[in-house]
Scaffold this motif. Sequence first.
Motif, PDB file in Angstrom:
ATOM      1  N   GLY A   1       0.651   1.867 -10.127  1.00  0.00           N
ATOM      2  CA  GLY A   1      -0.147   2.700  -9.231  1.00  0.00           C
ATOM      3  C   GLY A   1      -1.012   1.888  -8.290  1.00  0.00           C
ATOM      4  N   LEU A   2      -1.704   0.876  -8.820  1.00  0.00           N
ATOM      5  CA  LEU A   2      -2.555   0.042  -7.968  1.00  0.00           C
ATOM      6  C   LEU A   2      -1.724  -0.768  -6.977  1.00  0.00           C
ATOM      7  CD1 LEU A   2      -5.453  -1.408 -10.166  1.00  0.00           C
ATOM      8  CD2 LEU A   2      -5.632   0.082  -8.172  1.00  0.00           C
ATOM      9  N   THR A   3      -0.611  -1.308  -7.435  1.00  0.00           N
ATOM     10  CA  THR A   3       0.271  -2.066  -6.542  1.00  0.00           C
ATOM     11  C   THR A   3       0.735  -1.186  -5.386  1.00  0.00           C
ATOM     12  OG1 THR A   3       1.013  -3.540  -8.303  1.00  0.00           O
ATOM     13  CG2 THR A   3       2.468  -3.310  -6.401  1.00  0.00           C
ATOM     14  N   ALA A   4       1.148   0.027  -5.703  1.00  0.00           N
ATOM     15  CA  ALA A   4       1.598   0.954  -4.658  1.00  0.00           C
ATOM     16  C   ALA A   4       0.463   1.288  -3.696  1.00  0.00           C
ATOM     17  CB  ALA A   4       2.146   2.228  -5.288  1.00  0.00           C
ATOM     18  N   LEU A   5      -0.743   1.484  -4.220  1.00  0.00           N
ATOM     19  CA  LEU A   5      -1.883   1.806  -3.365  1.00  0.00           C
ATOM     20  C   LEU A   5      -2.216   0.652  -2.425  1.00  0.00           C
ATOM     21  CD1 LEU A   5      -4.133   3.731  -2.525  1.00  0.00           C
ATOM     22  CD2 LEU A   5      -5.491   2.862  -4.452  1.00  0.00           C
ATOM     23  N   TYR A   6      -2.263  -0.565  -2.956  1.00  0.00           N
ATOM     24  CA  TYR A   6      -2.540  -1.735  -2.113  1.00  0.00           C
ATOM     25  C   TYR A   6      -1.491  -1.861  -1.005  1.00  0.00           C
ATOM     26  CZ  TYR A   6      -6.400  -4.150  -4.480  1.00  0.00           C
ATOM     27  OH  TYR A   6      -7.625  -4.506  -4.962  1.00  0.00           O
ATOM     28  N   LYS A   7      -0.214  -1.725  -1.366  1.00  0.00           N
ATOM     29  CA  LYS A   7       0.853  -1.862  -0.366  1.00  0.00           C
ATOM     30  C   LYS A   7       0.787  -0.742   0.664  1.00  0.00           C
ATOM     31  CE  LYS A   7       4.112  -4.459  -3.183  1.00  0.00           C
ATOM     32  NZ  LYS A   7       5.432  -4.445  -3.832  1.00  0.00           N
ATOM     33  N   LYS A   8       0.468   0.464   0.219  1.00  0.00           N
ATOM     34  CA  LYS A   8       0.346   1.598   1.138  1.00  0.00           C
ATOM     35  C   LYS A   8      -0.792   1.358   2.131  1.00  0.00           C
ATOM     36  CE  LYS A   8      -1.007   6.441   1.180  1.00  0.00           C
ATOM     37  NZ  LYS A   8      -1.488   7.545   0.341  1.00  0.00           N
ATOM     38  N   LEU A   9      -1.940   0.924   1.624  1.00  0.00           N
ATOM     39  CA  LEU A   9      -3.083   0.682   2.502  1.00  0.00           C
ATOM     40  C   LEU A   9      -2.809  -0.479   3.452  1.00  0.00           C
ATOM     41  CD1 LEU A   9      -5.989   1.288  -0.013  1.00  0.00           C
ATOM     42  CD2 LEU A   9      -5.370   2.721   1.948  1.00  0.00           C
ATOM     43  N   GLU A  10      -2.143  -1.513   2.968  1.00  0.00           N
ATOM     44  CA  GLU A  10      -1.804  -2.650   3.830  1.00  0.00           C
ATOM     45  C   GLU A  10      -0.853  -2.208   4.938  1.00  0.00           C
ATOM     46  OE1 GLU A  10      -1.299  -6.364   5.595  1.00  0.00           O
ATOM     47  OE2 GLU A  10      -2.894  -5.568   4.362  1.00  0.00           O
ATOM     48  N   SER A  11       0.127  -1.394   4.599  1.00  0.00           N
ATOM     49  CA  SER A  11       1.099  -0.970   5.610  1.00  0.00           C
ATOM     50  C   SER A  11       0.458  -0.016   6.621  1.00  0.00           C
ATOM     51  CB  SER A  11       2.308  -0.312   4.964  1.00  0.00           C
ATOM     52  OG  SER A  11       1.977   0.920   4.376  1.00  0.00           O
ATOM     53  N   HIS A  12      -0.447   0.852   6.176  1.00  0.00           N
ATOM     54  CA  HIS A  12      -1.150   1.730   7.114  1.00  0.00           C
ATOM     55  C   HIS A  12      -2.036   0.924   8.047  1.00  0.00           C
ATOM     56  CE1 HIS A  12       0.019   5.709   5.931  1.00  0.00           C
ATOM     57  NE2 HIS A  12      -0.148   5.412   4.650  1.00  0.00           N
ATOM     58  N   LYS A  13      -2.739  -0.049   7.469  1.00  0.00           N
ATOM     59  CA  LYS A  13      -3.633  -0.889   8.260  1.00  0.00           C
ATOM     60  C   LYS A  13      -2.830  -1.699   9.266  1.00  0.00           C
ATOM     61  CE  LYS A  13      -5.368  -4.207   5.937  1.00  0.00           C
ATOM     62  NZ  LYS A  13      -4.505  -5.260   6.449  1.00  0.00           N
TER      63      LYS A  13
END
Length: 84
Positions: free
Chosen positions: A68-80
């Motif tokens: 879950g945390l890995t997915a959240l970090y990657k999602k936020l990085e890709s949005h940013k």
Amino acid sequence: MIESYQKLWPQRAAAESISTQEELAKYILIELNDELTHPRVRKSKEQKLALALARIEGSDLSESEKTGLTALYKKLESHKAGGC
């Protein structure tokens, strides 16, 4: 995810104050942007993401928390990265 993040960073007072998903996203973006480091010694966003993912993988979190945390970090990085 808030509790998982707080377990990942037990010594961070700011992590303990997080109470909403929006605050969690804000703190992760601050981390990925290396905003708390002097500009001359900041790491790139890619380096910060790699360090965060390594910390998650090496932690004592459950596999579902890590995922879950890995997915959240990657999602936020890709949005940013996409300017969102």
